[in-house]
Design a protein around this motif. Structure first.
Motif, short mmCIF file in Angstrom:
data_model
loop_
_atom_site.label_atom_id
_atom_site.label_comp_id
_atom_site.label_asym_id
_atom_site.label_seq_id
_atom_site.Cartn_x
_atom_site.Cartn_y
_atom_site.Cartn_z
N GLU A 22 24.47 -41.16 7.85
CA GLU A 22 24.03 -42.17 6.69
C GLU A 22 25.36 -43.08 6.65
O GLU A 22 25.01 -43.97 6.28
CB GLU A 22 23.56 -41.30 5.48
CG GLU A 22 22.28 -40.80 5.33
CD GLU A 22 21.38 -41.92 5.47
OE1 GLU A 22 21.51 -43.14 4.63
OE2 GLU A 22 20.34 -41.98 6.21
N GLN A 23 26.58 -42.37 6.70
CA GLN A 23 27.77 -43.10 6.74
C GLN A 23 27.68 -44.18 7.57
O GLN A 23 28.23 -45.28 7.49
CB GLN A 23 28.95 -42.47 6.52
CG GLN A 23 28.91 -41.33 5.20
CD GLN A 23 28.95 -42.13 4.03
OE1 GLN A 23 29.53 -43.19 3.71
NE2 GLN A 23 27.83 -41.59 3.10
N LEU A 24 27.41 -43.99 8.87
CA LEU A 24 27.52 -44.68 10.09
C LEU A 24 26.31 -45.83 9.71
O LEU A 24 26.62 -47.14 10.10
CB LEU A 24 27.11 -44.05 11.40
CG LEU A 24 28.30 -43.06 11.97
CD1 LEU A 24 27.72 -42.39 13.19
CD2 LEU A 24 29.50 -43.96 12.02
N LYS A 25 25.13 -45.48 9.19
CA LYS A 25 24.19 -46.74 9.00
C LYS A 25 24.49 -47.60 8.06
O LYS A 25 24.54 -48.75 8.14
CB LYS A 25 22.75 -46.18 8.55
CG LYS A 25 22.16 -45.23 9.67
CD LYS A 25 20.97 -44.46 9.29
CE LYS A 25 20.01 -43.87 10.29
NZ LYS A 25 18.75 -43.17 9.90
N LYS A 26 25.27 -47.18 7.01
CA LYS A 26 25.67 -48.15 5.88
C LYS A 26 26.89 -48.93 6.59
O LYS A 26 26.79 -50.19 6.11
CB LYS A 26 26.40 -47.10 4.71
CG LYS A 26 25.41 -46.32 3.82
CD LYS A 26 26.08 -45.77 2.95
CE LYS A 26 25.02 -44.80 2.06
NZ LYS A 26 25.67 -44.16 0.99
N LYS A 27 27.78 -48.41 7.36
CA LYS A 27 28.73 -49.20 8.00
C LYS A 27 28.12 -50.36 8.82
O LYS A 27 28.62 -51.44 8.99
CB LYS A 27 29.61 -48.52 8.93
CG LYS A 27 30.65 -47.59 7.66
CD LYS A 27 31.59 -46.95 8.48
CE LYS A 27 32.56 -46.02 7.58
NZ LYS A 27 33.50 -45.32 8.38
N GLY A 28 27.01 -49.79 9.44
CA GLY A 28 26.41 -50.87 10.44
C GLY A 28 25.53 -51.83 9.91
O GLY A 28 25.42 -52.92 10.55
N ASN A 29 25.25 -51.77 8.75
CA ASN A 29 24.30 -52.96 8.02
C ASN A 29 25.38 -54.00 7.34
O ASN A 29 26.19 -53.94 6.66
CB ASN A 29 23.38 -51.88 6.74
CG ASN A 29 22.13 -51.31 7.60
OD1 ASN A 29 22.13 -51.76 8.90
ND2 ASN A 29 21.95 -50.39 6.84
#
Length: 99
Positions: free
Chosen positions: A92-99
């Motif tokens: 989830e943290q990686l997805k937030k950084k990617g967006n």
């Protein structure tokens, strides 16, 4: 030389037996042994929890055969569930950084 995964497996086995051998059945964790393991080995996880009944709840959830002890198989279920939860959080943290 063992791989990282082999080392992780060895650590889980040794950690379980370090605590399970403190009292009673040396192949199972009593409630006291489980509490000590959680306090010493998962202190970050416990520090985020505010429920004073947490150890009792974990014991009830893990104790599949209802003998008031946690065997190695039940312990591995707990470690696996916590690992999945940590991975979900990481993703989830990686997805937030990617967006």
């Amino acid at each position: 030389m063992p791989t990282q995964l082999e080392t992780a497996m060895d650590t889980m086995i040794r950690t379980f037996h370090l605590y399970s051998s403190k009292e009673g059945d040396r192949f199972k964790l009593s409630k006291g042994e489980l509490k000590l393991l959680l306090q010493q080995e998962l202190m970050e996880f416990l520090s985020c929890q505010k429920d004073p009944q947490l150890v009792d709840k974990i014991m009830q959830d893990l104790d599949a055969n209802k003998d008031n002890k946690v065997d190695f198989n039940e312990f591995v279920v707990m470690v696996a569930a916590l690992t999945v939860a940590c991975n979900d959080y990481f993703v989830e943290q990686l997805k937030k950084k990617g967006n």
